[in-house]
Design an enzyme around this catalytic site. Structure first.
Site, PDB file in Angstrom:
ATOM      1  CG  ASP A 191      -1.927   1.141   1.181  1.00 53.01           C
ATOM      2  OD1 ASP A 191      -2.053   1.783   0.129  1.00 53.01           O
ATOM      3  OD2 ASP A 191      -2.571   1.391   2.210  1.00 53.01           O
ATOM      4  CG  ASP A 203      -3.642   3.869  -2.948  1.00 50.71           C
ATOM      5  OD1 ASP A 203      -2.795   3.175  -2.358  1.00 50.71           O
ATOM      6  OD2 ASP A 203      -4.818   3.963  -2.574  1.00 50.71           O
TER       7      ASP A 203
END
Length: 439
Positions: free
Chosen positions: A68, A268
Site C-alpha cells: 500500500d 496508490d
C-alpha cells in the site's frame, strides 16, 4: 482500497502486561546503495490485491502484507490478545518486548494531522487507522526485527516500528482469508521505507512490478530502476499531503479530450481499481459509451463484478478478445503522459464479460482526487523516488526480474542473459523459477 488513510489518536487501556526489557541490537545494515527485493503474489481479479511476504520477529516468521503506497503505517494482526482478528493466512503476530513510546516522533507521525498529546512520556503509542473502503485497524506501535534480503543474497536484520493490530474490520466486498496486515509505503516518517533510509539500509526509493498474470516483485532502493526508458514526472508536494501525487492532468479517451483538466492524480497500490472524481468519471463514461456504439458488445446487468460490464455474442476468454474495441485512456501531465491501454482498465469476469475497472471516486468519498490503482499498474514498473522527488513508469515483463546490467544483454534481444542473471541474483530469491542452472 487503502487510499486516504485517516488516523486517530485514542487512549486505550493497556491491553496486556507492560513490555519489559530491551531488544537486542539489530544486525548492522548493509550498503546504503543496495536494494532489497521481495516476491509479490496476487492479482486484480478475483483476489483484489497484491501482497508481499515479509519475515518478522526473532526467530523470523513469514507474513503476507498488502502492498500500500497510499498509507504510511505498516501493521500486523497481533495476539495482544486479539479483540477482533479476521481470518488470515498465518497466526497473529506475537508481540516482542519493545513498545514505541508516545513521545517518539514516529508516534507523532502516525497521528498526523491530529493533535498529538501524551499523558506521560513513557505511555504507549496507540493508533486507529481507517481506510476509505471501511477497513480499519486499532492497535499499538511496537518494534521488532525485519529480515530483508538484498539482491546479492545477503540479509539485513533491522529493528523497525509497526502496528500491532488487535482489532480489525475488513470491507464487506472482500472474501476471507485476508492478508496478515498492511505494508505502508507512503511518505510519512512511520513508513517502513522512511525507516529503512534512516537506518542506512536502502535509499528512499520503492518500486513495484505487478503482473497481469498474477505475482510480480517489490523493491526498496534504486538498483532495480531501469537505466533508460522510464518516463519521469515530478512529485507534487502541494496537491495532497503524504501521498504520491503527480500534480494535475488532462483526461483523454483515444485522441479526444474529455475536457476534464486540472485533475489531481495520486498513485496508490493499495487500491485495486482506478477511481476518477465524479465529473471526470461521468465525462469519460459518456464518451466511452458513445464510442462503443455499433461494436457488437452490449451492456449487461448479469455480472456483479463491477458496475459496468459488456458482453459479446459469446463469453470473452481473455482481454485480447476485446481490447481492439476499446481506445486507450490517457492522462497528460505538463511534461509526460500516463497511458491506460484497455488491459489497464478492463477485466474479464468469471462470466466472460468485459468489465470497466475505473470507478466513480465520489461514491466512496474521494471528492476531487483521482486515484490510479493496481489495475492500471499491471505489467509496468512503477518507481517512487523520494530521493529525487519523482515518480516514474515503464512497460515491463513483471513475471521476471530485470537485468541489473544492460550491457550483459549481448544478444540484443532486450531480454536478460542467463549468465548475467546467475551472477547477481544467485538463487533468484525464490521469486520465480531460476534463470540458470549449475554447469
Amino acid at each position: 482500497m487503502n487510499f486516504i488513510t485517516t488516523l486517530f489518536f485514542c487512549v486505550l487501556p493497556l491491553f496486556y502486561a507492560p513490555f519489559q526489557g530491551c531488544y537486542s541490537a539489530a544486525t548492522p545494515p548493509g550498503d546504503h546503495t543496495s536494494s532489497v527485493v521481495l516476491p509479490v503474489t496476487g492479482n486484480v481479479y478475483p483476489t483484489g490485491y497484491y501482497h508481499a511476504t515479509l519475515s518478522i520477529g526473532n526467530p523470523p516468521k513469514s507474513y503476507f502484507l498488502d502492498i500500500d503506497t497510499g498509507s504510511d503505517l505498516t501493521w500486523l494482526q497481533c495476539d495482544a490478545p486479539c479483540t477482533k482478528c479476521t481470518p488470515a493466512p498465518h497466526k497473529p503476530y506475537k508481540p516482542n518486548k519493545e513498545l514505541v513510546e508516545c513521545m517518539d516522533p514516529l508516534c507523532e507521525s502516525v497521528h498526523w494531522p491530529e493533535t498529538h498529546q501524551c499523558q506521560s512520556p513513557k505511555e504507549q503509542c496507540d493508533y486507529t487507522v481507517q481506510y476509505a473502503d471501511d477497513g480499519s485497524s486499532i492497535g499499538v506501535l511496537v518494534k521488532d526485527s525485519f529480515s530483508l534480503q538484498y539482491i546479492n543474497g545477503t540479509v539485513a536484520k533491522s529493528i523497525l516500528a509497526f502496528g500491532c493490530g488487535y482489532n480489525q474490520e475488513v470491507p464487506a466486498s472482500m472474501n476471507p482469508p485476508y492478508t496478515d496486515g498492511i505494508l505502508g509505503l507512503g511518505l510519512g516518517k512511520a513508513s517502513i521505507l522512511h525507516q529503512l533510509r534512516e537506518l542506512g539500509v536502502t535509499r528512499s526509493v520503492v518500486g513495484h512490478c505487478l503482473s497481469a498474470k498474477g505475482g510480480g516483485y517489490l523493491f526498496f532502493g534504486d538498483q532495480l530502476v531501469p537505466s533508460s526508458g522510464v518516463v519521469w514526472t515530478p512529485m507534487s508536494t502541494t496537491e495532497i499531503e503524504k501521498h504520491y501525487s503527480l500534480g494535475t492532468a488532462e483526461l483523454f479517451l483515444g485522441g479526444k479530450t474529455t475536457r476534464m483538466k486540472g485533475l489531481p492524480i495520486v498513485f496508490d497500490s493499495g487500491s485495486t481499481y482506478t477511481y476518477f472524481s465524479g465529473e471526470a468519471y461521468k465525462a469519460l463514461y459518456s464518451m466511452l459509451m458513445n464510442d462503443m456504439k455499433g461494436k457488437k458488445v452490449y451492456i449487461t446487468n448479469e455480472d456483479k463484478s463491477l458496475p459496468v460490464c459488456w458482453k459479446g455474442s459469446k463469453p470473452f476468454k481473455s482481454i485480447y478478445d476485446v481490447k481492439n474495441l476499446f481506445e486507450p485512456i490517457i492522462l497528460k501531465f505538463k511534461k509526460s503522459k500516463f497511458q491506460l491501454n484497455p488491459e489497464s482498465y478492463l477485466i474479464i469476469s468469471k462470466n466472460g464479460n468485459a468489465c470497466f475497472g475505473i470507478l466513480n471516486g465520489s461514491e466512496v468519498g474521494l471528492e476531487n482526487i483521482n486515484v490510479i490503482g493496481d489495475i492500471s499498474f499491471q505489467d509496468k514498473i512503477i518507481i517512487y523516488d523520494n530521493e529525487k522527488q519523482q515518480i516514474g513508469w515503464t512497460p515491463a515483463n513483471c513475471n521476471r526480474l530485470p537485468n541489473m546490467d544492460d550491457d550483459d544483454d549481448d544478444d540484443g534481444d532486450g531480454e536478460p542473459d542467463s549468465a548475467s542473471l546467475c551472477k547477481p541474483y544467485g538463487s533468484n530469491l525464490g521469486i520465480l523459477p531460476p534463470y540458470c542452472t549449475a554447469n
